[in-house]
Design a protein around this motif. Sequence first.
Motif, mmCIF file in Angstrom:
data_model
loop_
_atom_site.group_PDB
_atom_site.id
_atom_site.type_symbol
_atom_site.label_atom_id
_atom_site.label_comp_id
_atom_site.label_asym_id
_atom_site.label_seq_id
_atom_site.Cartn_x
_atom_site.Cartn_y
_atom_site.Cartn_z
ATOM 1 N N MET A 92 -13.861 -0.132 -5.566
ATOM 2 C CA MET A 92 -14.533 -0.653 -4.500
ATOM 3 C C MET A 92 -14.401 0.308 -3.024
ATOM 4 S SD MET A 92 -13.034 -3.894 -3.061
ATOM 5 C CE MET A 92 -13.917 -4.917 -1.906
ATOM 6 N N SER A 93 -15.738 0.967 -2.271
ATOM 7 C CA SER A 93 -15.650 1.333 -1.406
ATOM 8 C C SER A 93 -15.316 0.294 -0.357
ATOM 9 C CB SER A 93 -16.247 2.467 -1.384
ATOM 10 O OG SER A 93 -16.576 2.787 -0.451
ATOM 11 N N ILE A 94 -14.325 0.216 0.628
ATOM 12 C CA ILE A 94 -14.752 -0.760 2.103
ATOM 13 C C ILE A 94 -15.582 0.599 3.612
ATOM 14 C CG2 ILE A 94 -14.146 -2.349 3.751
ATOM 15 C CD1 ILE A 94 -12.106 -2.955 1.569
ATOM 16 N N GLN A 95 -16.699 0.834 3.562
ATOM 17 C CA GLN A 95 -17.331 1.179 5.081
ATOM 18 C C GLN A 95 -17.454 0.560 5.679
ATOM 19 O OE1 GLN A 95 -17.687 4.826 3.998
ATOM 20 N NE2 GLN A 95 -17.286 4.059 2.252
ATOM 21 N N THR A 125 -6.427 5.577 0.443
ATOM 22 C CA THR A 125 -7.428 4.931 -1.062
ATOM 23 C C THR A 125 -5.811 3.317 -1.329
ATOM 24 O OG1 THR A 125 -7.325 7.263 -1.611
ATOM 25 C CG2 THR A 125 -7.076 5.045 -3.330
ATOM 26 N N ALA A 126 -5.359 2.809 -1.371
ATOM 27 C CA ALA A 126 -5.430 1.519 -1.806
ATOM 28 C C ALA A 126 -5.142 1.444 -2.960
ATOM 29 C CB ALA A 126 -5.350 0.465 -0.570
ATOM 30 N N ARG A 147 -2.718 -14.230 -8.398
ATOM 31 C CA ARG A 147 -2.097 -13.198 -6.406
ATOM 32 C C ARG A 147 -2.838 -11.944 -6.689
ATOM 33 N NH1 ARG A 147 -0.522 -17.998 -5.636
ATOM 34 N NH2 ARG A 147 0.565 -19.021 -4.757
ATOM 35 N N ALA A 148 -3.483 -11.861 -5.930
ATOM 36 C CA ALA A 148 -3.557 -10.264 -5.260
ATOM 37 C C ALA A 148 -2.807 -9.531 -4.557
ATOM 38 C CB ALA A 148 -5.078 -10.261 -5.125
ATOM 39 N N VAL A 149 -2.804 -8.196 -5.042
ATOM 40 C CA VAL A 149 -1.755 -7.183 -4.329
ATOM 41 C C VAL A 149 -2.404 -6.278 -3.822
ATOM 42 C CG1 VAL A 149 0.450 -6.164 -3.274
ATOM 43 C CG2 VAL A 149 0.471 -8.572 -4.772
ATOM 44 N N ALA A 150 -2.112 -6.066 -2.525
ATOM 45 C CA ALA A 150 -2.987 -4.518 -2.078
ATOM 46 C C ALA A 150 -1.959 -3.285 -1.937
ATOM 47 C CB ALA A 150 -4.104 -4.199 -1.018
ATOM 48 N N VAL A 151 -1.682 -2.236 -1.695
ATOM 49 C CA VAL A 151 -0.709 -1.598 -2.144
ATOM 50 C C VAL A 151 -1.177 0.120 -0.765
ATOM 51 C CG1 VAL A 151 1.240 -0.533 -2.268
ATOM 52 C CG2 VAL A 151 0.718 -2.346 -3.555
ATOM 53 N N ASP A 152 -1.352 0.343 0.433
ATOM 54 C CA ASP A 152 -1.236 1.477 0.389
ATOM 55 C C ASP A 152 -1.029 3.166 -0.588
ATOM 56 O OD1 ASP A 152 -3.311 3.597 2.531
ATOM 57 O OD2 ASP A 152 -1.317 4.660 2.267
ATOM 58 N N LYS A 153 -1.790 3.932 -1.175
ATOM 59 C CA LYS A 153 -1.168 4.545 -1.646
ATOM 60 C C LYS A 153 -0.117 5.761 -1.147
ATOM 61 C CE LYS A 153 -2.638 8.985 -4.189
ATOM 62 N NZ LYS A 153 -4.137 9.475 -4.478
ATOM 63 N N ARG A 154 -0.680 6.326 0.091
ATOM 64 C CA ARG A 154 0.372 7.021 0.418
ATOM 65 C C ARG A 154 1.606 6.749 1.146
ATOM 66 N NH1 ARG A 154 -1.406 10.570 5.255
ATOM 67 N NH2 ARG A 154 -4.171 9.964 4.833
ATOM 68 N N SER A 155 1.367 5.257 1.749
ATOM 69 C CA SER A 155 2.275 4.770 2.363
ATOM 70 C C SER A 155 3.516 3.305 2.165
ATOM 71 C CB SER A 155 2.086 3.620 4.347
ATOM 72 O OG SER A 155 1.584 2.377 3.624
ATOM 73 N N THR A 156 2.316 2.885 0.813
ATOM 74 C CA THR A 156 3.129 2.229 -0.604
ATOM 75 C C THR A 156 3.395 1.155 0.651
ATOM 76 O OG1 THR A 156 5.561 2.494 -0.470
ATOM 77 C CG2 THR A 156 3.369 3.624 -1.804
ATOM 78 N N ASP A 157 2.552 1.074 1.027
ATOM 79 C CA ASP A 157 3.576 -0.114 2.669
ATOM 80 C C ASP A 157 1.864 -1.886 2.003
ATOM 81 O OD1 ASP A 157 4.674 -0.007 4.332
ATOM 82 O OD2 ASP A 157 2.940 0.596 5.871
ATOM 83 N N THR A 320 -7.843 -2.175 -8.768
ATOM 84 C CA THR A 320 -8.873 -1.607 -8.602
ATOM 85 C C THR A 320 -8.749 -0.633 -7.537
ATOM 86 O OG1 THR A 320 -9.783 -4.070 -9.039
ATOM 87 C CG2 THR A 320 -10.831 -1.982 -6.948
ATOM 88 N N VAL A 321 -9.173 0.137 -7.700
ATOM 89 C CA VAL A 321 -9.038 1.209 -7.018
ATOM 90 C C VAL A 321 -10.049 1.307 -5.053
ATOM 91 C CG1 VAL A 321 -8.453 4.085 -5.883
ATOM 92 C CG2 VAL A 321 -8.698 3.329 -8.567
ATOM 93 N N VAL A 322 -9.134 0.871 -4.392
ATOM 94 C CA VAL A 322 -10.032 0.916 -3.056
ATOM 95 C C VAL A 322 -10.399 2.101 -1.965
ATOM 96 C CG1 VAL A 322 -10.091 -1.151 -0.611
ATOM 97 C CG2 VAL A 322 -10.017 -1.889 -3.529
ATOM 98 N N GLU A 323 -10.857 2.599 -1.485
ATOM 99 C CA GLU A 323 -11.403 2.955 -0.802
ATOM 100 C C GLU A 323 -11.625 2.268 1.165
ATOM 101 O OE1 GLU A 323 -11.395 7.154 -0.069
ATOM 102 O OE2 GLU A 323 -11.360 7.498 -2.786
#
Length: 388
Positions: A92-95, A125-126, A147-157, A320-323
């Motif tokens: 998914m890409s969020i522009q 990327t998350a 439950r949905a959990v989103a994690v930033d790929k670089r910071s893992t926040d 889901t890979v989110v940009e």
Amino acid sequence: MTDAAVRVTQSAVEQFSKRFLQSVGCTFEENDEHIVISVPEGTDIGLSHGDHRLTRGESQNTGEQIKSVHPESEFFQQLLQDASERYPVGAMSIQHNSAVEVPAWIESSLFELQEARFTPYYNRTAVVFLFKISVETVSEYQQEFLRAVAVDKRSTDPIPQLAETFLEATSITTDTLSDHDVQSQLTEKDVQSLLSTAQTQLLDAMDDQIEEIHQEASRAADSEVEEYRRMQQQRIEELQEESAELSSRIDDLSEKINTGEGAERVQALKKRQELKTEHDELAETLTELQERRDRGFPDRQREIRERHSLTVTTTPLTLTVVEYERGEADFELTDQQRQTTRSLRVGYGSGVGVIDDAHCSVCESQLTGANPISHIEPEFQCQQCAGR
Ligand SMILES: [Zn+2]
């Protein structure tokens, strides 16, 4: 801080269901009460071809042609299962193409927002994981959560706002994403490490809820233990009564033996011996039971507590890979009374909103909807300390 794990709401369930059904070739029409889906021939999704009515929320009236969609419904669980088997990975890409999301601490303030502008600087990327958490006891108790959990790929926040955006999204690319696409963004090692981070964040966020279930189960165990204790105490009292009765019968017989003669005396002696044996056996049972009671029935307690202990399992259903884009947002605020305008710059992300917590420049309290900005001159000041 908001919980890292985002609850899957009714609207997210409907969005997810429509997204998935559309991706396998179904079409749908909807009104306020229900969604009518048409399943084309040859579609393998556990629904026969033709029209099916999906009712929102819980419904008693379900059957072959009517299914209910809500977070716990059997139909939705089945869809999730199908989706995780077919499309374990989506993209998914969020522009940034809609209005800038205004934080609550500006929205609740008295200032007029002249302009809100987002300047993206780079793509990030998350990964969003959709989890099923099941909490169960060996006995009867079971609860399931999504439950949905989103994690930033670089910071893992954790980025809970992004998980929400994901859940409400109308389109996620699921069928065009090749392994190559995914591998170019995420290695197997990345996925493993992000998954374990997300799982930890998920369990942290679910901690209170799990603790609540744990206490409920403990209470159930306590009352079962108490009930057992009460019954055993009753049994002890019954045995004590029986024992007293036997003693008094033995005493009567002894009397007879002392005064009686001949065959009658022999008969009484024999009977007394019988009763004495019975009394001894009963006394033994009683002593054993009393000892167990005094030790608190440890074996039985252990057995009951084990039956009520919790097993928590987390199952990742989809990934889901989110940009998304990160940058800064400028909010221009006007104080009508003083005729002044000032601009405020904060970290911002598409699909995320304002990224970092904002603080008062005077007292450093966090700015929130309940504690909004109340002065913009000479500094940005919060309502709490400005009123002092
Ligand atoms: Zn302040």
